[in-house]
Motif scaffolding. Sequence first.
Motif, PDB file in Angstrom:
ATOM      1  N   LEU A  25      51.256  50.854  46.986  1.00 36.23           N
ATOM      2  CA  LEU A  25      50.498  49.723  47.552  1.00 36.23           C
ATOM      3  C   LEU A  25      50.144  48.699  46.475  1.00 36.23           C
ATOM      4  CD1 LEU A  25      48.081  51.424  50.147  1.00 36.23           C
ATOM      5  CD2 LEU A  25      50.150  50.081  50.605  1.00 36.23           C
ATOM      6  N   VAL A  60      36.223  43.530  43.591  1.00 35.24           N
ATOM      7  CA  VAL A  60      35.819  42.801  42.390  1.00 35.24           C
ATOM      8  C   VAL A  60      35.996  41.286  42.538  1.00 35.24           C
ATOM      9  CG1 VAL A  60      38.057  43.178  41.216  1.00 35.24           C
ATOM     10  CG2 VAL A  60      36.032  42.806  39.861  1.00 35.24           C
ATOM     11  N   ILE A  77      44.865  46.762  53.469  1.00 34.36           N
ATOM     12  CA  ILE A  77      45.651  47.724  54.263  1.00 34.36           C
ATOM     13  C   ILE A  77      45.157  49.170  54.124  1.00 34.36           C
ATOM     14  CG2 ILE A  77      47.382  48.293  52.493  1.00 34.36           C
ATOM     15  CD1 ILE A  77      49.547  48.031  54.646  1.00 34.36           C
ATOM     16  N   LEU A 126      47.586  39.591  44.197  1.00 33.99           N
ATOM     17  CA  LEU A 126      48.541  40.098  45.192  1.00 33.99           C
ATOM     18  C   LEU A 126      49.146  41.442  44.811  1.00 33.99           C
ATOM     19  CD1 LEU A 126      50.799  37.078  46.269  1.00 33.99           C
ATOM     20  CD2 LEU A 126      49.042  38.224  47.627  1.00 33.99           C
TER      21      LEU A 126
HETATM   22  N1  SAM Z   1      41.619  42.457  44.531  1.00 36.49           N
HETATM   23  C1  SAM Z   1      41.601  43.718  43.832  1.00 36.49           C
HETATM   24  C2  SAM Z   1      41.531  43.475  42.339  1.00 36.49           C
HETATM   25  O1  SAM Z   1      41.848  42.359  41.907  1.00 36.49           O
HETATM   26  O2  SAM Z   1      41.176  44.397  41.612  1.00 36.49           O
HETATM   27  C3  SAM Z   1      42.824  44.586  44.160  1.00 36.49           C
HETATM   28  C4  SAM Z   1      44.163  43.968  43.845  1.00 36.49           C
HETATM   29  S1  SAM Z   1      45.511  45.106  43.931  1.00 36.49           S
HETATM   30  C5  SAM Z   1      46.687  44.321  42.877  1.00 36.49           C
HETATM   31  C6  SAM Z   1      46.282  44.803  45.523  1.00 36.49           C
HETATM   32  C7  SAM Z   1      45.471  45.229  46.749  1.00 36.49           C
HETATM   33  O3  SAM Z   1      46.229  44.893  47.921  1.00 36.49           O
HETATM   34  C8  SAM Z   1      45.183  46.711  46.843  1.00 36.49           C
HETATM   35  O4  SAM Z   1      43.843  46.913  47.194  1.00 36.49           O
HETATM   36  C9  SAM Z   1      46.108  47.206  47.976  1.00 36.49           C
HETATM   37  O5  SAM Z   1      45.622  48.318  48.681  1.00 36.49           O
HETATM   38  C10 SAM Z   1      46.195  45.961  48.851  1.00 36.49           C
HETATM   39  N2  SAM Z   1      47.416  45.866  49.679  1.00 36.49           N
HETATM   40  C11 SAM Z   1      48.648  46.335  49.393  1.00 36.49           C
HETATM   41  N3  SAM Z   1      49.524  46.036  50.373  1.00 36.49           N
HETATM   42  C12 SAM Z   1      48.816  45.332  51.308  1.00 36.49           C
HETATM   43  C13 SAM Z   1      49.163  44.763  52.566  1.00 36.49           C
HETATM   44  N4  SAM Z   1      50.425  44.834  53.057  1.00 36.49           N
HETATM   45  N5  SAM Z   1      48.192  44.135  53.281  1.00 36.49           N
HETATM   46  C14 SAM Z   1      46.923  44.069  52.806  1.00 36.49           C
HETATM   47  N6  SAM Z   1      46.533  44.604  51.612  1.00 36.49           N
HETATM   48  C15 SAM Z   1      47.471  45.222  50.869  1.00 36.49           C
END
Ligand code: SAM
Length: 285
Positions: A25, A60, A77, A126
């Motif tokens: 993910l 965060v 998700i 993202l």
């Molecule tokens: N915003 C947080 C940070 O900056 O620490 C988390 C960023 S992390 C790179 C990407 C986030 O997107 C994760 O929490 C993951 O679970 C979520 N994610 C992954 N695929 C997704 C999808 N198809 N739709 C929504 N969220 C998704």
Amino acid sequence: MENLTNINVIRDIMERHGFSFSKSLGQNFLVNPSVCPKIAEMGNAAEGWGVLEIGAGIGVLTHELAKRTDRVAVVEIDSRLIPILNETLAEHDNVTVINEDIMKADLAGIIKENFPGMKIAVCANLPYYITSPVIMRLLESRLPIDSITVMVQKEAGKRICAAMGTREAGAVTAAVRYYSEPKMLFDVSRGSFMPSPNVDSCVIRLDVRKVPAVQVEDEKLFFRTVRGAFSQRRKNLANSLSSSLGLPKEQVMNVITAAGLPENVRPEQLSLENFAAVSDALAKL
Ligand code: SAM
């Protein structure tokens, strides 16, 4: 609220909730305290704006957005993160967490419900496995979004923000420029994340155009032309279009000449206007 970029705080939250990172993910959480405030400020999180965030992690960035803007709706998700977000975002009454896949969520509905009468920004760190599909979904859906500010892999950011007519330009460059004006904002090193990915990142902003950069006869054909042209980068435009669109080379040569271009032109030499001229000439076939 506890400092969500502090590694000990993150470990404690993870332990209490039995949470572990999911690589598939794209879960690389930001732990560099200077990055989220910068994304929020440069990404239009301000009074009068509603912000749609993609992927909350432990909240965060959501926290920095909620402090500055009127409303935040965040699509996440991973259902394991929802109880964590209920805890970490408890102090904010202007945040809605939506447990859905950003590729399937009803974005028009979310925007209508959460941001009536507001200017709308998208901000996100993202998940890298869907960078281009997410950006293209946001742009192609023609949602009333003013700007999209996202952290992406450095290489993807360079390609998206490349100038047309340069070696770095690709199909995504042309598609993004059709709908928006892209800008490279700043670089972020791999050490700013937990766990640390094996590539560096950057933050880009796309200011969405009210009308596309060029007018074309047939938008679908324009995008097929762009994708087809860049599908075989080492070939010249005539060869790549002829094989990707399944047209005789002679016919494609005529189209290229009708668009005012030299017969041996290469895809990366074309401006957006050139692509529009080629696709309009193809539309007349
Ligand atoms: N915003 C947080 C940070 O900056 O620490 C988390 C960023 S992390 C790179 C990407 C986030 O997107 C994760 O929490 C993951 O679970 C979520 N994610 C992954 N695929 C997704 C999808 N198809 N739709 C929504 N969220 C998704």
